[in-house]
Design a protein around this motif. Sequence first.
Motif, PDB file in Angstrom:
ATOM      1  N   GLY A   5      45.236  44.249  39.363  1.00 16.42           N
ATOM      2  CA  GLY A   5      45.033  42.921  39.905  1.00 16.42           C
ATOM      3  C   GLY A   5      44.317  42.972  41.237  1.00 16.42           C
ATOM      4  O   GLY A   5      43.854  44.024  41.684  1.00 16.42           O
ATOM      5  N   SER A   6      44.262  41.827  41.853  1.00 22.90           N
ATOM      6  CA  SER A   6      43.609  41.673  43.144  1.00 22.90           C
ATOM      7  C   SER A   6      44.404  40.627  43.916  1.00 22.90           C
ATOM      8  O   SER A   6      44.837  39.629  43.348  1.00 22.90           O
ATOM      9  CB  SER A   6      42.172  41.198  42.917  1.00 22.90           C
ATOM     10  OG  SER A   6      41.529  40.956  44.128  1.00 22.90           O
ATOM     11  N   GLN A  38      40.882  41.642  50.682  1.00 20.05           N
ATOM     12  CA  GLN A  38      41.077  41.328  49.265  1.00 20.05           C
ATOM     13  C   GLN A  38      41.364  42.665  48.588  1.00 20.05           C
ATOM     14  O   GLN A  38      40.458  43.433  48.304  1.00 20.05           O
ATOM     15  CB  GLN A  38      39.834  40.665  48.677  1.00 20.05           C
ATOM     16  CG  GLN A  38      39.986  40.226  47.228  1.00 20.05           C
ATOM     17  CD  GLN A  38      40.893  39.034  47.051  1.00 20.05           C
ATOM     18  OE1 GLN A  38      40.932  38.137  47.894  1.00 20.05           O
ATOM     19  NE2 GLN A  38      41.626  39.005  45.954  1.00 20.05           N
ATOM     20  N   LEU A  39      42.638  42.966  48.376  1.00 20.04           N
ATOM     21  CA  LEU A  39      43.092  44.256  47.875  1.00 20.04           C
ATOM     22  C   LEU A  39      42.969  44.317  46.360  1.00 20.04           C
ATOM     23  O   LEU A  39      43.448  43.432  45.655  1.00 20.04           O
ATOM     24  CB  LEU A  39      44.555  44.453  48.268  1.00 20.04           C
ATOM     25  CG  LEU A  39      45.247  45.673  47.695  1.00 20.04           C
ATOM     26  CD1 LEU A  39      44.956  46.883  48.559  1.00 20.04           C
ATOM     27  CD2 LEU A  39      46.741  45.443  47.609  1.00 20.04           C
ATOM     28  N   GLY A  40      42.335  45.374  45.863  1.00 21.30           N
ATOM     29  CA  GLY A  40      42.335  45.647  44.431  1.00 21.30           C
ATOM     30  C   GLY A  40      43.357  46.733  44.156  1.00 21.30           C
ATOM     31  O   GLY A  40      43.482  47.680  44.933  1.00 21.30           O
ATOM     32  N   TRP A  41      44.112  46.599  43.083  1.00 22.47           N
ATOM     33  CA  TRP A  41      45.126  47.596  42.761  1.00 22.47           C
ATOM     34  C   TRP A  41      45.178  47.837  41.254  1.00 22.47           C
ATOM     35  O   TRP A  41      44.836  46.957  40.459  1.00 22.47           O
ATOM     36  CB  TRP A  41      46.511  47.185  43.273  1.00 22.47           C
ATOM     37  CG  TRP A  41      47.042  45.925  42.643  1.00 22.47           C
ATOM     38  CD1 TRP A  41      46.797  44.644  43.036  1.00 22.47           C
ATOM     39  CD2 TRP A  41      47.867  45.841  41.479  1.00 22.47           C
ATOM     40  NE1 TRP A  41      47.439  43.774  42.196  1.00 22.47           N
ATOM     41  CE2 TRP A  41      48.094  44.483  41.236  1.00 22.47           C
ATOM     42  CE3 TRP A  41      48.425  46.786  40.626  1.00 22.47           C
ATOM     43  CZ2 TRP A  41      48.865  44.046  40.156  1.00 22.47           C
ATOM     44  CZ3 TRP A  41      49.195  46.349  39.558  1.00 22.47           C
ATOM     45  CH2 TRP A  41      49.421  44.988  39.342  1.00 22.47           C
ATOM     46  N   ALA A  42      45.571  49.048  40.886  1.00 27.97           N
ATOM     47  CA  ALA A  42      45.776  49.407  39.484  1.00 27.97           C
ATOM     48  C   ALA A  42      46.884  50.443  39.439  1.00 27.97           C
ATOM     49  O   ALA A  42      46.900  51.379  40.234  1.00 27.97           O
ATOM     50  CB  ALA A  42      44.494  49.962  38.875  1.00 27.97           C
ATOM     51  N   ALA A  43      47.823  50.264  38.519  1.00 22.89           N
ATOM     52  CA  ALA A  43      48.967  51.164  38.394  1.00 22.89           C
ATOM     53  C   ALA A  43      49.099  51.616  36.949  1.00 22.89           C
ATOM     54  O   ALA A  43      48.898  50.832  36.020  1.00 22.89           O
ATOM     55  CB  ALA A  43      50.249  50.453  38.827  1.00 22.89           C
ATOM     56  N   ALA A  44      49.418  52.889  36.780  1.00 25.79           N
ATOM     57  CA  ALA A  44      49.660  53.442  35.452  1.00 25.79           C
ATOM     58  C   ALA A  44      50.974  54.217  35.487  1.00 25.79           C
ATOM     59  O   ALA A  44      51.239  54.959  36.435  1.00 25.79           O
ATOM     60  CB  ALA A  44      48.520  54.365  35.038  1.00 25.79           C
ATOM     61  N   THR A  45      51.771  54.033  34.446  1.00 22.86           N
ATOM     62  CA  THR A  45      53.018  54.779  34.325  1.00 22.86           C
ATOM     63  C   THR A  45      52.697  56.241  34.016  1.00 22.86           C
ATOM     64  O   THR A  45      51.574  56.583  33.634  1.00 22.86           O
ATOM     65  CB  THR A  45      53.892  54.216  33.195  1.00 22.86           C
ATOM     66  OG1 THR A  45      53.186  54.394  31.956  1.00 22.86           O
ATOM     67  CG2 THR A  45      54.231  52.744  33.420  1.00 22.86           C
TER      68      THR A  45
END
Length: 196
Positions: free
Chosen positions: A44-45, A12-19
């Motif tokens: 998201g996840s 269950q992958l958690g991800w976060a991205a910022a420009t």
Amino acid sequence: MGGILALDIARQLGWAAATADACRAWPRTQLEARGHDWSGVRSGSVMLAQPAATHGRLYAAFADWLADAITIHAPRIVIIEAPLPRINGGAEAARRSLGLSAVADLVCYRREVECFEAANNSVKKTFAGSGRAEKGDMLRACQARGWDPKDDNEADALALLDHSILLLRERRAWRPEHISAPLNRIMGGLARKVGA
């Protein structure tokens, strides 16, 4: 190329991205004070594979997902939680964790994106005030910052993103014109370059 993609890698992958713009204006209070909206940050996840799936299926799903995420978010840095030897999970959990870390390094290498690891306890201490913070503590720390992660995986990815951006800002390294040698020195003690 721009910002950071932070990954809490597991089935269950958690991800976060910022420009890059969001990274420069971090933290959220600075984003809001400068009139930026919060659209420069996404998280998201996602379930990569069912528990019964083979390691190969999990690794392939992660490689495909990460390649797509790099295309979509165009990060200059991918940062992952350093894989920990899991005493309770045994050899299978350790193999899965180290395998996913290796896949991250491979995909980033092929896409010419820097890949770093951050120590889990350092992230927890920076974000929740204790290197031994539990899942609930991480969720509460996200909520205190105005975020509403849907699960602890997304919360961990947001914490990793926050930790990474603050570390880069503290070391005055957030300059879009460079990445390799200066960043390697800057990330030095708190995170190590994967594959180095």
